[in-house]
Motif scaffolding. Structure first.
Motif, mmCIF file in Angstrom:
data_model
loop_
_atom_site.group_PDB
_atom_site.id
_atom_site.type_symbol
_atom_site.label_atom_id
_atom_site.label_comp_id
_atom_site.label_asym_id
_atom_site.label_seq_id
_atom_site.Cartn_x
_atom_site.Cartn_y
_atom_site.Cartn_z
ATOM 1 N N LEU A 1 -2.922 -17.894 6.579
ATOM 2 C CA LEU A 1 -1.745 -16.787 6.669
ATOM 3 C C LEU A 1 -0.804 -17.110 7.737
ATOM 4 C CD1 LEU A 1 -3.698 -13.522 5.539
ATOM 5 C CD2 LEU A 1 -1.754 -14.542 4.253
ATOM 6 N N LYS A 2 -1.652 -17.606 8.804
ATOM 7 C CA LYS A 2 -0.915 -17.853 10.050
ATOM 8 C C LYS A 2 0.034 -18.891 9.918
ATOM 9 C CE LYS A 2 -1.538 -19.269 15.003
ATOM 10 N NZ LYS A 2 -2.419 -19.430 16.040
ATOM 11 N N ASP A 3 -0.355 -20.178 9.012
ATOM 12 C CA ASP A 3 0.256 -21.199 8.963
ATOM 13 C C ASP A 3 1.713 -20.878 7.976
ATOM 14 O OD1 ASP A 3 -1.516 -22.949 9.925
ATOM 15 O OD2 ASP A 3 -2.506 -23.588 8.156
ATOM 16 N N ILE A 4 1.302 -19.697 7.127
ATOM 17 C CA ILE A 4 2.681 -19.412 6.301
ATOM 18 C C ILE A 4 3.484 -18.590 7.165
ATOM 19 C CG2 ILE A 4 2.937 -17.635 4.295
ATOM 20 C CD1 ILE A 4 0.568 -18.456 3.010
ATOM 21 N N PHE A 5 3.127 -17.801 7.894
ATOM 22 C CA PHE A 5 4.043 -16.619 8.501
ATOM 23 C C PHE A 5 4.459 -17.189 9.949
ATOM 24 C CE2 PHE A 5 2.200 -13.929 5.248
ATOM 25 C CZ PHE A 5 3.330 -13.467 4.731
ATOM 26 N N GLY A 6 3.686 -18.199 10.459
ATOM 27 C CA GLY A 6 4.065 -18.852 11.805
ATOM 28 C C GLY A 6 3.328 -17.903 12.993
ATOM 29 N N LYS A 7 2.688 -16.891 12.554
ATOM 30 C CA LYS A 7 2.104 -16.003 13.660
ATOM 31 C C LYS A 7 0.700 -15.523 13.185
ATOM 32 C CE LYS A 7 4.447 -11.683 12.468
ATOM 33 N NZ LYS A 7 4.959 -10.494 13.137
ATOM 34 N N GLU A 8 -0.036 -14.935 14.220
ATOM 35 C CA GLU A 8 -1.262 -14.304 13.837
ATOM 36 C C GLU A 8 -1.089 -13.153 13.065
ATOM 37 O OE1 GLU A 8 -5.468 -15.117 13.927
ATOM 38 O OE2 GLU A 8 -4.087 -16.180 15.239
ATOM 39 N N ILE A 9 -1.865 -12.872 12.045
ATOM 40 C CA ILE A 9 -1.786 -11.765 10.974
ATOM 41 C C ILE A 9 -2.978 -10.780 11.713
ATOM 42 C CG2 ILE A 9 -2.069 -10.528 8.944
ATOM 43 C CD1 ILE A 9 0.506 -12.809 9.424
ATOM 44 N N SER A 10 -2.472 -9.770 12.288
ATOM 45 C CA SER A 10 -3.407 -8.684 12.795
ATOM 46 C C SER A 10 -4.404 -8.225 11.886
ATOM 47 C CB SER A 10 -2.684 -7.356 13.323
ATOM 48 O OG SER A 10 -2.364 -6.638 12.401
ATOM 49 N N ARG A 11 -5.724 -7.977 12.632
ATOM 50 C CA ARG A 11 -7.077 -7.297 11.979
ATOM 51 C C ARG A 11 -6.661 -5.892 11.449
ATOM 52 N NH1 ARG A 11 -11.193 -10.448 12.698
ATOM 53 N NH2 ARG A 11 -11.029 -11.802 14.633
ATOM 54 N N ASP A 12 -5.243 -5.054 12.060
ATOM 55 C CA ASP A 12 -4.953 -3.911 11.595
ATOM 56 C C ASP A 12 -4.471 -3.972 10.302
ATOM 57 O OD1 ASP A 12 -6.175 -2.611 13.898
ATOM 58 O OD2 ASP A 12 -4.162 -2.287 14.814
ATOM 59 N N LEU A 13 -3.548 -4.984 9.975
ATOM 60 C CA LEU A 13 -3.102 -4.915 8.835
ATOM 61 C C LEU A 13 -3.902 -5.579 7.721
ATOM 62 C CD1 LEU A 13 0.447 -7.113 8.153
ATOM 63 C CD2 LEU A 13 -1.429 -6.892 6.618
ATOM 64 N N ILE A 14 -4.804 -6.514 8.036
ATOM 65 C CA ILE A 14 -5.758 -6.918 7.085
ATOM 66 C C ILE A 14 -6.866 -5.553 6.741
ATOM 67 C CG2 ILE A 14 -7.909 -8.051 6.653
ATOM 68 C CD1 ILE A 14 -5.552 -9.861 6.491
ATOM 69 N N GLY A 15 -6.973 -4.686 7.696
ATOM 70 C CA GLY A 15 -7.612 -3.558 7.343
ATOM 71 C C GLY A 15 -6.944 -2.598 6.694
ATOM 72 N N ARG A 16 -5.713 -2.308 6.765
ATOM 73 C CA ARG A 16 -4.758 -1.524 5.888
ATOM 74 C C ARG A 16 -4.703 -1.883 4.358
ATOM 75 N NH1 ARG A 16 -0.955 -1.742 10.025
ATOM 76 N NH2 ARG A 16 0.414 -3.045 9.153
ATOM 77 N N LEU A 17 -4.680 -3.443 4.188
ATOM 78 C CA LEU A 17 -4.935 -3.797 2.866
ATOM 79 C C LEU A 17 -6.074 -3.376 2.162
ATOM 80 C CD1 LEU A 17 -2.776 -6.940 3.495
ATOM 81 C CD2 LEU A 17 -1.923 -4.598 2.587
ATOM 82 N N ARG A 18 -7.110 -3.816 3.147
ATOM 83 C CA ARG A 18 -8.541 -3.270 2.802
ATOM 84 C C ARG A 18 -8.814 -1.927 2.320
ATOM 85 N NH1 ARG A 18 -12.654 -7.484 5.652
ATOM 86 N NH2 ARG A 18 -13.570 -8.016 4.052
ATOM 87 N N GLY A 19 -8.332 -1.196 3.220
ATOM 88 C CA GLY A 19 -8.552 0.518 2.995
ATOM 89 C C GLY A 19 -7.961 0.629 1.979
ATOM 90 N N VAL B 1 1.871 13.654 -4.030
ATOM 91 C CA VAL B 1 1.205 12.181 -4.492
ATOM 92 C C VAL B 1 0.956 11.564 -3.159
ATOM 93 C CG1 VAL B 1 2.396 12.196 -6.811
ATOM 94 C CG2 VAL B 1 3.614 11.572 -4.892
ATOM 95 N N GLY B 2 0.784 12.116 -1.963
ATOM 96 C CA GLY B 2 0.631 11.379 -0.849
ATOM 97 C C GLY B 2 -0.467 10.257 -0.835
ATOM 98 N N ASP B 3 -1.649 10.705 -1.466
ATOM 99 C CA ASP B 3 -2.685 9.759 -1.298
ATOM 100 C C ASP B 3 -2.615 8.477 -2.393
ATOM 101 O OD1 ASP B 3 -4.184 11.256 0.333
ATOM 102 O OD2 ASP B 3 -5.423 12.351 -1.151
ATOM 103 N N GLN B 4 -1.475 8.660 -3.178
ATOM 104 C CA GLN B 4 -1.221 7.695 -4.332
ATOM 105 C C GLN B 4 -0.247 6.716 -3.757
ATOM 106 O OE1 GLN B 4 -0.469 9.203 -8.073
ATOM 107 N NE2 GLN B 4 -1.569 11.045 -7.602
ATOM 108 N N GLN B 5 0.280 7.095 -2.657
ATOM 109 C CA GLN B 5 1.534 5.990 -2.136
ATOM 110 C C GLN B 5 0.554 4.849 -1.292
ATOM 111 O OE1 GLN B 5 4.860 6.509 -2.278
ATOM 112 N NE2 GLN B 5 4.780 8.364 -3.278
ATOM 113 N N LEU B 6 1.031 3.824 -1.468
ATOM 114 C CA LEU B 6 0.698 2.464 -1.058
ATOM 115 C C LEU B 6 1.084 2.518 0.513
ATOM 116 C CD1 LEU B 6 1.469 -0.577 -3.313
ATOM 117 C CD2 LEU B 6 -0.734 1.003 -2.824
ATOM 118 N N GLY B 7 2.094 3.100 1.106
ATOM 119 C CA GLY B 7 2.316 3.264 2.330
ATOM 120 C C GLY B 7 2.239 1.745 3.116
ATOM 121 N N LEU B 8 2.847 0.855 2.373
ATOM 122 C CA LEU B 8 2.778 -0.425 3.199
ATOM 123 C C LEU B 8 4.499 -0.723 3.602
ATOM 124 C CD1 LEU B 8 0.712 -2.406 0.665
ATOM 125 C CD2 LEU B 8 -0.041 -1.388 2.747
ATOM 126 N N ASN B 9 4.481 -1.421 4.665
ATOM 127 C CA ASN B 9 5.847 -1.793 4.815
ATOM 128 C C ASN B 9 6.319 -3.184 4.412
ATOM 129 O OD1 ASN B 9 5.051 -3.651 6.897
ATOM 130 N ND2 ASN B 9 4.662 -2.331 8.458
#
Length: 202
Positions: free
Chosen positions: A128-146, A99-107
Motif C-alpha cells: 500500500l505504501k508503494d501505491i500511495f507513496g506514504k505509510e498507511i496508518s494502523r488506525d486506518l487499517i483498524g477502521r476498515l477491519r472494524g 441508520v448511524g450504525d449502517q453508515q460506513l463512515g469512511l472518508n
C-alpha cells in the motif's frame, strides 16, 4: 416441567394448493427469508423452502417483478441474494431514520485505500505504501477491519513475514457486489478520473 414444543415440519411441496397459489406462497417464503436475513442467502438455502420442482431463478424473477415500483428490491451480493432498499430512497432514509450504525463512515482517502486493497489483494502495508507513496496508518487499517470490510490474507511462510489484507464478504455486501469480478474495470476508473495505481494523495 413443560413439554418442549417442536417446530412443525415445513411443507415444501404444498400439494394441497392450486398451482398459482403454490407459486405465490413459494415467492412469499423467499421474500420472508431474504427480509429476515442479515446476510446474503445462497440459492441452495432458498431452495430448502420451496418444492423440488420449483425453479428458484424463476421465483426470483417473479418476486423482482412483484417488487417493481416499491421501495425494496432483491439483489445479488457476495454469492447470495438479499433484500435492500432502492438507492433512490437513500436521502429520505437519511433524513428520517436512525441508520448511524449502517453508515460506513469512511472518508475519501479511506475509500481509496479500500479500493487499492480490493484491486491488489492480497496486499501488505508495504504494498500500500508503494501505491500511495506514504505509510498507511494502523488506525486506518483498524477502521476498515472494524467495519469488517477487510480481513487478514495469506502470509509468506518466512518467519517475520508481514500480514497481507484482503476484502471480506461484508465488503461485497456494502458495495452491492456479487463477487470481486464485479469491480469496475481499471480503465473505467481512469475514465472517471480515478486510479488505484496512482491515486491522488491528500
Amino acid at each position: 416441567m413443560g413439554k418442549q414444543r417442536s417446530e412443525p415440519e415445513l411443507d415444501r411441496e404444498l400439494a394441497n394448493l392450486p398451482p398459482e397459489l403454490r407459486w405465490r406462497e413459494w415467492m412469499r417464503r423467499i421474500e420472508a427469508v431474504l427480509f429476515a436475513s442479515a446476510t446474503p442467502v445462497p440459492r441452495e438455502d432458498l431452495a430448502r423452502v420451496v418444492g423440488q420442482a420449483a425453479s428458484v431463478d424463476l421465483l426470483f424473477e417473479d418476486l423482482a417483478a412483484d417488487l417493481e415500483g416499491r421501495a425494496f428490491e432483491i439483489a445479488k451480493a457476495a454469492g447470495g441474494w438479499m433484500m435492500r432498499t432502492r438507492s433512490a430512497y437513500a436521502p429520505a432514509i437519511r433524513a428520517a431514520a436512525d441508520v448511524g450504525d449502517q453508515q460506513l463512515g469512511l472518508n475519501e482517502f479511506d475509500l481509496a485505500v479500500l479500493a487499492a486493497i480490493a484491486y491488489h489483494q492480497p496486499i501488505t502495508r508495504e504494498g500500500l505504501k508503494d501505491i500511495f507513496g506514504k505509510e498507511i496508518s494502523r488506525d486506518l487499517i483498524g477502521r476498515l477491519r472494524g467495519r469488517d470490510l477487510i480481513g487478514t490474507g495469506p502470509r509468506s511462510p518466512q518467519r517475520g513475514a508481514p500480514y497481507s489484507f484482503v476484502t471480506t464478504e461484508q465488503f461485497l455486501v456494502a458495495f452491492g457486489l456479487e463477487s470481486l469480478l464485479d469491480l469496475p474495470d481499471t480503465e473505467q476508473l481512469e475514465d472517471a478520473g480515478l486510479s488505484v495505481e496512482n491515486p491522488e494523495v491528500r
